[in-house]
Structure formats: structure tokens, C-alpha cells
Write a protein that holds these residues in place. Sequence first.
Motif, PDB file in Angstrom:
ATOM      1  N   LEU A 543      87.108  44.780  38.333  1.00 11.03           N
ATOM      2  CA  LEU A 543      87.826  45.999  38.442  1.00 11.03           C
ATOM      3  C   LEU A 543      88.438  46.691  37.445  1.00 11.03           C
ATOM      4  O   LEU A 543      88.463  47.761  37.208  1.00 11.03           O
ATOM      5  N   VAL A 544      88.985  46.047  36.406  1.00  2.00           N
ATOM      6  CA  VAL A 544      89.755  46.446  35.287  1.00  2.00           C
ATOM      7  C   VAL A 544      88.614  47.340  34.500  1.00  2.00           C
ATOM      8  O   VAL A 544      88.898  48.383  34.143  1.00  2.00           O
ATOM      9  N   LEU A 545      87.355  46.665  34.147  1.00  2.00           N
ATOM     10  CA  LEU A 545      86.337  47.249  33.318  1.00  2.00           C
ATOM     11  C   LEU A 545      85.798  48.440  33.968  1.00  2.00           C
ATOM     12  O   LEU A 545      85.610  49.468  33.536  1.00  2.00           O
ATOM     13  N   SER A 546      85.571  48.403  35.225  1.00  2.00           N
ATOM     14  CA  SER A 546      85.046  49.360  36.123  1.00  2.00           C
ATOM     15  C   SER A 546      86.083  50.518  35.976  1.00  2.00           C
ATOM     16  O   SER A 546      85.412  51.838  35.938  1.00  2.00           O
ATOM     17  N   ASN A 547      87.290  50.375  36.196  1.00  2.00           N
ATOM     18  CA  ASN A 547      88.245  51.503  36.158  1.00  2.00           C
ATOM     19  C   ASN A 547      88.284  52.189  34.821  1.00  2.00           C
ATOM     20  O   ASN A 547      88.582  53.200  34.628  1.00  2.00           O
ATOM     21  N   ILE A 548      88.117  51.291  33.796  1.00  2.00           N
ATOM     22  CA  ILE A 548      88.124  51.800  32.440  1.00  2.00           C
ATOM     23  C   ILE A 548      87.038  52.919  32.297  1.00  2.00           C
ATOM     24  O   ILE A 548      87.368  53.912  31.436  1.00  2.00           O
ATOM     25  N   ILE A 549      85.716  52.644  32.670  1.00  2.00           N
ATOM     26  CA  ILE A 549      84.713  53.367  32.437  1.00  2.00           C
ATOM     27  C   ILE A 549      84.898  54.665  33.360  1.00  2.00           C
ATOM     28  O   ILE A 549      84.493  55.786  32.948  1.00  2.00           O
ATOM     29  N   LEU A 550      85.519  54.419  34.489  1.00  6.77           N
ATOM     30  CA  LEU A 550      85.805  55.706  35.419  1.00  6.77           C
ATOM     31  C   LEU A 550      86.893  56.427  34.995  1.00  6.77           C
ATOM     32  O   LEU A 550      87.165  57.648  35.401  1.00  6.77           O
ATOM     33  N   TRP A 551      87.650  56.025  34.195  1.00  8.58           N
ATOM     34  CA  TRP A 551      88.840  56.574  33.393  1.00  8.58           C
ATOM     35  C   TRP A 551      88.338  57.440  32.256  1.00  8.58           C
ATOM     36  O   TRP A 551      88.687  58.777  31.959  1.00  8.58           O
ATOM     37  N   ILE A 552      87.371  57.004  31.356  1.00 11.44           N
ATOM     38  CA  ILE A 552      86.656  57.473  30.457  1.00 11.44           C
ATOM     39  C   ILE A 552      86.029  58.678  30.707  1.00 11.44           C
ATOM     40  O   ILE A 552      86.094  59.741  29.959  1.00 11.44           O
ATOM     41  N   MET A 553      85.062  58.543  31.564  1.00 14.78           N
ATOM     42  CA  MET A 553      84.254  59.749  31.873  1.00 14.78           C
ATOM     43  C   MET A 553      84.920  61.033  32.362  1.00 14.78           C
ATOM     44  O   MET A 553      84.522  62.199  31.703  1.00 14.78           O
ATOM     45  N   PRO A 554      85.791  61.282  33.301  1.00 19.12           N
ATOM     46  CA  PRO A 554      86.437  62.351  33.556  1.00 19.12           C
ATOM     47  C   PRO A 554      87.648  62.765  32.247  1.00 19.12           C
ATOM     48  O   PRO A 554      87.697  64.043  32.016  1.00 19.12           O
ATOM     49  N   THR A 555      88.180  61.720  31.843  1.00 19.58           N
ATOM     50  CA  THR A 555      89.097  61.992  30.617  1.00 19.58           C
ATOM     51  C   THR A 555      88.519  62.890  29.476  1.00 19.58           C
ATOM     52  O   THR A 555      89.043  63.852  28.993  1.00 19.58           O
ATOM     53  N   PHE A 556      87.299  62.790  29.142  1.00 17.77           N
ATOM     54  CA  PHE A 556      86.659  63.289  27.925  1.00 17.77           C
ATOM     55  C   PHE A 556      85.554  64.204  28.432  1.00 17.77           C
ATOM     56  O   PHE A 556      84.844  64.515  27.703  1.00 17.77           O
ATOM     57  N   GLY A 557      85.694  65.029  29.553  1.00 19.12           N
ATOM     58  CA  GLY A 557      85.100  65.996  29.824  1.00 19.12           C
ATOM     59  C   GLY A 557      83.894  65.915  30.739  1.00 19.12           C
ATOM     60  O   GLY A 557      82.976  66.852  30.725  1.00 19.12           O
ATOM     61  N   SER A 558      83.718  65.220  31.416  1.00 16.05           N
ATOM     62  CA  SER A 558      82.719  64.786  32.440  1.00 16.05           C
ATOM     63  C   SER A 558      83.132  65.275  33.803  1.00 16.05           C
ATOM     64  O   SER A 558      83.752  64.580  34.219  1.00 16.05           O
ATOM     65  N   HIS A 559      82.759  66.426  34.272  1.00 16.42           N
ATOM     66  CA  HIS A 559      83.378  66.952  35.275  1.00 16.42           C
ATOM     67  C   HIS A 559      82.253  67.630  36.353  1.00 16.42           C
ATOM     68  O   HIS A 559      82.337  68.691  36.519  1.00 16.42           O
ATOM     69  N   PRO A 560      81.385  66.783  36.778  1.00 15.17           N
ATOM     70  CA  PRO A 560      80.317  67.317  37.620  1.00 15.17           C
ATOM     71  C   PRO A 560      80.526  67.750  38.901  1.00 15.17           C
ATOM     72  O   PRO A 560      79.908  69.020  39.508  1.00 15.17           O
ATOM     73  N   ILE A 561      81.931  67.476  39.436  1.00 16.82           N
ATOM     74  CA  ILE A 561      82.294  67.868  41.066  1.00 16.82           C
ATOM     75  C   ILE A 561      82.749  69.397  40.388  1.00 16.82           C
ATOM     76  O   ILE A 561      82.818  70.154  41.566  1.00 16.82           O
ATOM     77  N   PHE A 562      83.153  69.927  39.205  1.00 14.82           N
ATOM     78  CA  PHE A 562      83.304  71.123  39.040  1.00 14.82           C
ATOM     79  C   PHE A 562      82.152  71.999  38.730  1.00 14.82           C
ATOM     80  O   PHE A 562      82.079  73.301  38.649  1.00 14.82           O
ATOM     81  N   GLU A 563      81.198  71.507  37.964  1.00 15.88           N
ATOM     82  CA  GLU A 563      80.033  72.055  37.341  1.00 15.88           C
ATOM     83  C   GLU A 563      78.794  71.952  38.204  1.00 15.88           C
ATOM     84  O   GLU A 563      77.841  72.618  37.708  1.00 15.88           O
ATOM     85  N   ASN A 564      79.121  71.387  39.371  1.00 17.43           N
ATOM     86  CA  ASN A 564      77.690  71.357  40.304  1.00 17.43           C
ATOM     87  C   ASN A 564      77.786  72.683  41.119  1.00 17.43           C
ATOM     88  O   ASN A 564      76.386  73.085  40.817  1.00 17.43           O
ATOM     89  N   GLY A 565      78.803  73.562  41.123  1.00 15.09           N
ATOM     90  CA  GLY A 565      78.561  74.729  41.386  1.00 15.09           C
ATOM     91  C   GLY A 565      78.611  75.185  42.908  1.00 15.09           C
ATOM     92  O   GLY A 565      78.845  76.101  43.477  1.00 15.09           O
ATOM     93  N   MET A 566      78.387  74.211  43.824  1.00  7.32           N
ATOM     94  CA  MET A 566      78.630  74.140  45.246  1.00  7.32           C
ATOM     95  C   MET A 566      79.835  74.580  45.601  1.00  7.32           C
ATOM     96  O   MET A 566      80.080  75.382  46.356  1.00  7.32           O
ATOM     97  N   GLU A 567      80.726  73.631  45.492  1.00  7.64           N
ATOM     98  CA  GLU A 567      82.246  73.860  45.873  1.00  7.64           C
ATOM     99  C   GLU A 567      82.668  75.124  45.224  1.00  7.64           C
ATOM    100  O   GLU A 567      83.535  75.909  45.917  1.00  7.64           O
ATOM    101  N   ARG A 568      82.496  75.513  43.960  1.00  7.60           N
ATOM    102  CA  ARG A 568      82.859  76.533  43.401  1.00  7.60           C
ATOM    103  C   ARG A 568      82.442  77.899  43.872  1.00  7.60           C
ATOM    104  O   ARG A 568      83.215  78.855  44.123  1.00  7.60           O
ATOM    105  N   SER A 569      81.136  77.855  44.390  1.00  9.83           N
ATOM    106  CA  SER A 569      80.813  78.976  45.127  1.00  9.83           C
ATOM    107  C   SER A 569      81.015  79.210  46.549  1.00  9.83           C
ATOM    108  O   SER A 569      81.291  80.323  47.076  1.00  9.83           O
TER     109      SER A 569
END
Length: 605
Positions: A543-569
Motif C-alpha cells: 500500500l505504501v508503494l501504491s500510494n506513492i504512484i497514486l500521489w505522483i500521477m495527480p501531483t505532476f499534472g495528470s488530471h483526467p477527471i478534469f480533462e475528460n470533459g463530461m463533468e466539465r460540460s
Amino acid sequence: MSDKKDSKPCHHCQGRSASLPADTATIHYEKFWLYRHCSSVEQSHRQAQKAGQLFSGLLAMNVVFLGSAFISSMIFNRVAITLADVWILLSVLKVLCVFWVIYYLMGTSRKPHAVLYRDSHAGPIWVRGSVLLFGSCSILLNVFEVGYSTILVRCKSNVEIMFPVVAILFIGTQIYFLWHHSKDCIQVQHNFTRCGLMVAIATNLLEWLLSVTNDSLHMEMESQLREVEQRFIAPGNETALCVCPNTTICRVFQEGYILLYPFNTEYSLVCSSMLYVIWKNVGRTISHHHSLEKRPKFKLKGVLFGPVLGTSAVIIGTCVFMMYQIQAATLDPSRQVLVIYFTYYIVLLPLMSVCAVVGTLIHALEKKELDTVQNPTRSLDAVLLMGAALGQIGMSYFSIVALIASNRRDLLNRLALAYSVLIIIQNITQNVFVIDGLHRRHVVAADEAKHARRCEQHTVAAELPGEEESTQDSVQEHSQTPPAKEEKEEDSKEVQNCEACRQRRMSVLELGQEIRKVSLSYIHTYSHLTWKRRVLREISFFLVLSNIILWIMPTFGSHPIFENGMERSFYGYSTWFVIVNFGLPLSVFYRMHSIGALLEVYVTA
């Protein structure tokens, strides 16, 4: 007569002398007015501490409400209250905090008997390291803002230039204070110290609230780039004074600002949590037994499958992240990359949830007692885990409503819906596992120490069998060198060659011995752990290593929940921007805080 009376220790000091070490200076509380005029010293001290906490808490609440009113008025009525007014208020608060920190460093902490105790649980190295990292990024963010304002100095006010300068001074001072004094249990000037800490907490919370709700600088930079592009398309339009004269520099400032923007919000949250622990430790006394209690150290022994699975998750996640970032650089991520991204989460999140459930069941089967000793750091950890998880859970629920109401049944929306549901389940199960593990008492068994000594004796005895023979052979070879004077040069070369061969042979043997000792020690430690402790360590490390990668991805600019477009529209750009900017820093903070809490569970398992 008066000398004898003065030399007699007070009844409060007599009660505490048994728990303090011999060389610890004693504070004579009966010299203070409060202890001379109260019947029960301990009870009055507790009442004064509660009163001081209540007053400083009310002060922070009023400051937060005042700042929130300014920020809300700026959002809904930009004519009456402007962003410059909010910056002026925050600058005044930051200057006050800087003056208080300087006074604490130069005055309060240097008074006699100021810091008699230090909380060993407060300010662990991973928290102070995160403050240093996020603070450095926040300073660099403000440097970019100063550079951007300097380029457009003719159309920028003095407040817009001075606000990031004050922020740099505030961040640098606060980093130094938290790095060196996060463990202090201050024993003098209680009320003034509590008020200063609460003003600092309120300032960090207002800075976080402004970062979440204010997107004016993003839009200004994007409009600047569009104006520059239009100017190059229509060269005759040279009337605008507030146009960035250099497109490359503007692009650097824009990309750097957007990349570092999450670090600023993260920094404010981490500092608020550390300042709260210091505030809780003001006036706190720690028993001598508790201060000498040794905390367990992190050792990578007894785990095998957890690091393997966790490392695989990190490697695969890094590849997915790089693919996503390459596609996101084109401002239009392809549908295939979004599918791969959501698929990775859909595979990893159920595995993490199952591991957390298994760990919780093992905690229920264990016979460890609950640790009921007062610990402000552990209490805050539980509150922060539950509070920070609300950010990701809230975003997931907003996403679920939008995806279901839109009634679109394509593959991408189904994956996004499954992703949102699994995020909620994973956060809840992990919180239950971590909080339950933090409240378990760590007991160092005597048989474990005996087993460690037995393992050392076994590994020392299990040396490679050829060492003594090789040593004797080398001694014989060295003794057989003829000492004839006429062949001195040839003999010296032979001796040097024999010495080099002997050293190479000994180095190879020593290397083989060390490898064998480490292997035997690891096997003995791994086999000695009970299956419950072994499984808990495997789960915690994974769980430590899994949370590390799940921390890295949104911290350094990976935001598909915003760039998907469905919720934004569905919600609109402004509303969804506020939702994401409120939930994303909390979710990033949750992953980072979970890493430290899971490491604590690992070392105490």
C-alpha cells in the motif's frame, strides 16, 4: 529563617520529582500568581490551558471568517472587493506571522525552562521533508509570479509585485521554524505562543482557500498568449501595452506556474497540520518514561511479495503516466490514452481495497491492546486521513452524478464511472485499516531479541570454510619469499604480486561471507515473523508503494477527471474548476499522508 523557607521545594515540584531525571531543571510553579491563589495547582493549570486554547481558537476562527468573507466578496462582487484587497489582508497576516516567528526564535525558545520536553512523535522526517519540498516549490512559484509581473510592470500595481515577495519571506521563515521546532513542548508564554500559532494556521488556511478559488492568473496568462499570437497574425496591432513582449518567456512562466500550483496548496495544508500539533503541545508535560521510549525503526526485513507487487505497480503506473503526459502536451489527449489510464486504476484500486480489508481482519484477530496514551500526532493523523479523503470522495460523487445523468453508455464513461466508485471504496477501506493500525500498541517481545542474538551467532558461525586455509596459504607464500640481497628487486616484485593476489582472494571471500550473512539473516527474520505480522507487513509495504504512484500521477499534472470533459460540460467550467481545485489538493494530501501513516503501521506490525 527566610532562607530555609525559600529553599524548600513546592508541593508541585515534590509530586513531579519522581518522574523527572536528576539533571532536569525544576520550575517552581508556586512563584506564579496563578499557583499562589488556587487551591489545586494541577486542576487550575489544566483550566488555564483549556482557557488559553479556547481563546486562541476563537482568534483563529475570527481571522478565518474575516478572510473567507473577503475572498467570497471578491468572487461574487469584484467591484467592491478586488483581489488586491485580499492580497493586502493576507500580506498583513503574513508579516505578523513572520514577526511572531522571529520573536519565538530569538526570545521565547531561549528563555530558561522554555523547552524541557520534546514530542518524539511530532514532526517526523517525512513530514518535515515534505514541508521542505513543497515550500521550495512554492518559493519557486512566487519567483515565477514576480518575474511575470516584472515583465508587465507598466500595467501591474505595486500590490501585485509585493504580494509574492512577502509570500517568499513568509514561506522561508515558516520552513525554518517547522524544521527546527516542530517537536517543541513550550513551557513559557503559553497564551502568546498559542495565539501566534493560531494566526499562522489561519493564514495558511486562507492561503489555501484563495489558491483553490482564484483562477484569475491562469486565465490572464492564457489571454496573454492569445494576444501575442493575434499580434503576430496582425502585425499592425501594436496598441496594447499589457502584452507580453516575449512569447517564449511567457510560455515558461505559464507552464512553470501551472506545474507548481498544486505544490502551493499542498504546502499550506501540511504546514497547518504541523502548526496544529505544536499548538496542542504548548504547555504539555511528558513523563520521563515516555520520553525515553524508543520508537521502532524502519527495516526492510520480513517482506518479499509486497515490495515486488508494489514495485510492479509503480513501474506500470510510471509508463501510463508518461504516455498520458506525452498525449496531454498536445492539449487533446486521445481516447485510447484515457482508456489505458482508467484501466490501470480499475485494476489497482480493487487490489488495494482487498489488501486493506485483509489487513483489517488480521487486526481483529490479533490480541494487541489499544494504545490509549495521549498522543496529539496520532489523533491528528486520524482526523486528517478522514478529512482529506473527503476531497477525493466528494469529487467521485460529483462525477458519478454527472456520468449517470448524462445517460451516455460509451466505454470511456463506463470506465470513468467504475473509477469513481472504486476510489470511494478504496479510500474507506484504507482509512479503516490505517486508523486501526495506528491505535495498536507496539510491544517489543523478549523472544524477538533472543532470536536476533541467536541469528547473529548462527551467521557468525556460518562462515565460508576456506577462510583459514586461504589465510595460512597466504602466510606460507609470504614466508617462503627468499631474502637474498642480490635478488632484492625481483623478490620485491614477487612479494607485491603475492600480496595483490592475497588481497583479491580475501576480498572475494569477504564478499561471499557478507552475502551469505545477509541472506541467512533475512531468511531467519522472515521465517521468525508470525504469519499475521508477515501479512501485515506485506500489505503495508504494498500500500505504501501504491500510494506513492497514486500521489505522483495527480501531483505532476495528470488530471483526467478534469480533462475528460463530461463533468466539465455537465456542471460548467467555473463550477467544476472549483470542485476539482477543492478536491484535488485534498486527494494529493491524502495520498502523501497515507504513505507516512502506512509506514507507521509497517514498523509497528
